[in-house]
Scaffold this motif. Structure first.
Motif, PDB file in Angstrom:
ATOM      1  N   LYS A 196      16.330  -8.437   3.525  1.00 59.93           N
ATOM      2  CA  LYS A 196      16.112  -7.249   2.709  1.00 59.93           C
ATOM      3  C   LYS A 196      17.292  -6.020   2.905  1.00 59.93           C
ATOM      4  CE  LYS A 196      11.223  -7.692   3.578  1.00 59.93           C
ATOM      5  NZ  LYS A 196      10.142  -7.601   4.055  1.00 59.93           N
ATOM      6  N   ASP A 197      18.218  -6.523   3.796  1.00 59.54           N
ATOM      7  CA  ASP A 197      19.400  -5.746   3.851  1.00 59.54           C
ATOM      8  C   ASP A 197      20.444  -5.941   2.937  1.00 59.54           C
ATOM      9  OD1 ASP A 197      18.557  -4.564   6.440  1.00 59.54           O
ATOM     10  OD2 ASP A 197      19.525  -5.979   7.596  1.00 59.54           O
ATOM     11  N   TYR A 198      20.186  -7.018   1.957  1.00 56.60           N
ATOM     12  CA  TYR A 198      20.953  -7.429   0.797  1.00 56.60           C
ATOM     13  C   TYR A 198      20.516  -7.276  -0.569  1.00 56.60           C
ATOM     14  CZ  TYR A 198      23.673  -9.303   4.843  1.00 56.60           C
ATOM     15  OH  TYR A 198      24.037  -9.441   6.156  1.00 56.60           O
ATOM     16  N   PRO A 199      20.704  -6.211  -1.346  1.00 57.68           N
ATOM     17  CA  PRO A 199      19.903  -5.957  -2.633  1.00 57.68           C
ATOM     18  C   PRO A 199      20.236  -7.024  -3.619  1.00 57.68           C
ATOM     19  CG  PRO A 199      21.772  -4.230  -2.104  1.00 57.68           C
ATOM     20  CD  PRO A 199      21.646  -5.380  -0.845  1.00 57.68           C
ATOM     21  N   LEU A 200      21.309  -7.882  -3.616  1.00 55.72           N
ATOM     22  CA  LEU A 200      21.262  -8.962  -4.495  1.00 55.72           C
ATOM     23  C   LEU A 200      20.478  -9.910  -4.160  1.00 55.72           C
ATOM     24  CD1 LEU A 200      25.137  -8.982  -4.953  1.00 55.72           C
ATOM     25  CD2 LEU A 200      23.528  -8.078  -6.390  1.00 55.72           C
ATOM     26  N   VAL A 201      19.744 -10.134  -2.945  1.00 52.38           N
ATOM     27  CA  VAL A 201      18.906 -11.317  -2.436  1.00 52.38           C
ATOM     28  C   VAL A 201      17.527 -11.288  -3.025  1.00 52.38           C
ATOM     29  CG1 VAL A 201      17.944 -12.687  -0.634  1.00 52.38           C
ATOM     30  CG2 VAL A 201      20.407 -12.092  -0.475  1.00 52.38           C
ATOM     31  N   THR A 202      17.117 -11.958  -3.972  1.00 48.61           N
ATOM     32  CA  THR A 202      15.782 -11.817  -4.615  1.00 48.61           C
ATOM     33  C   THR A 202      14.440 -12.406  -3.743  1.00 48.61           C
ATOM     34  OG1 THR A 202      16.817 -11.856  -6.854  1.00 48.61           O
ATOM     35  CG2 THR A 202      14.444 -12.267  -6.621  1.00 48.61           C
ATOM     36  N   ASP A 203      15.061 -13.361  -3.078  1.00 45.17           N
ATOM     37  CA  ASP A 203      14.039 -14.210  -2.539  1.00 45.17           C
ATOM     38  C   ASP A 203      14.380 -15.108  -1.410  1.00 45.17           C
ATOM     39  OD1 ASP A 203      11.212 -14.764  -1.350  1.00 45.17           O
ATOM     40  OD2 ASP A 203      10.206 -15.450  -3.431  1.00 45.17           O
ATOM     41  N   LEU A 204      13.584 -15.707  -0.595  1.00 44.25           N
ATOM     42  CA  LEU A 204      14.068 -16.798   0.639  1.00 44.25           C
ATOM     43  C   LEU A 204      13.181 -17.841   0.076  1.00 44.25           C
ATOM     44  CD1 LEU A 204      14.830 -16.641   4.207  1.00 44.25           C
ATOM     45  CD2 LEU A 204      13.075 -18.201   3.474  1.00 44.25           C
ATOM     46  N   LEU A 205      13.777 -19.177   0.009  1.00 42.49           N
ATOM     47  CA  LEU A 205      12.805 -20.353  -0.559  1.00 42.49           C
ATOM     48  C   LEU A 205      13.123 -21.369   0.651  1.00 42.49           C
ATOM     49  CD1 LEU A 205      14.171 -20.343  -4.385  1.00 42.49           C
ATOM     50  CD2 LEU A 205      11.655 -19.493  -3.317  1.00 42.49           C
TER      51      LEU A 205
END
Length: 130
Positions: free
Chosen positions: A102-111
């Protein structure tokens, strides 16, 4: 859809790329076995406005790991925002990874590995809504 797949595991990379192709996600898949090479190409392509639309990023890699990759692209976030989405693709079950992303705005999700067709279809649906 231009896609980067960054993962040091040859078998995982092969399986993920094949699954993406079978699900008609992308025929333009660039695979990287080390994050440094991916970073170098991403920076060059971002300056030419040719960045990938999706990046699948493994966290645990020798040399530069996934978190270090994310830190390294922070200066490029303005150019990548609304153009590139990053999905962390990991075998880790560590809950703190979900919090830290959540500290990285470009990260959408964790799979979680291996990626499954349902995950790919969700990503495709999200792409259509953009």
């Amino acid at each position: 859809m231009k896609t980067y797949l960054i993962d040091d595991d040859h078998i995982s990379t092969f399986i993920t790329a094949q699954t993406l192709r079978l699900e008609n996600f992308s025929d333009d898949i660039h695979t990287f076995l080390c994050a440094e090479k991916a970073l170098e190409q991403l920076i060059g392509e971002t300056s030419r406005k040719e960045s990938p639309e999706v990046i699948f990023l493994d966290l645990n890699m020798p040399g530069m790991n996934g978190w270090e990759f994310l830190e390294s692209i922070k200066p490029y976030e303005p150019q990548l925002a609304n153009k590139c989405r990053i999905y962390i693709l990991t075998s880790s079950l560590d809950y703190t990874d979900s919090l830290r992303m959540k500290d990285y705005p470009l990260v959408t999700d964790l799979l979680h590995k291996p990626i499954v067709p349902e995950d790919i279809q969700v990503i495709l649906a999200e792409s259509l809504r953009r």
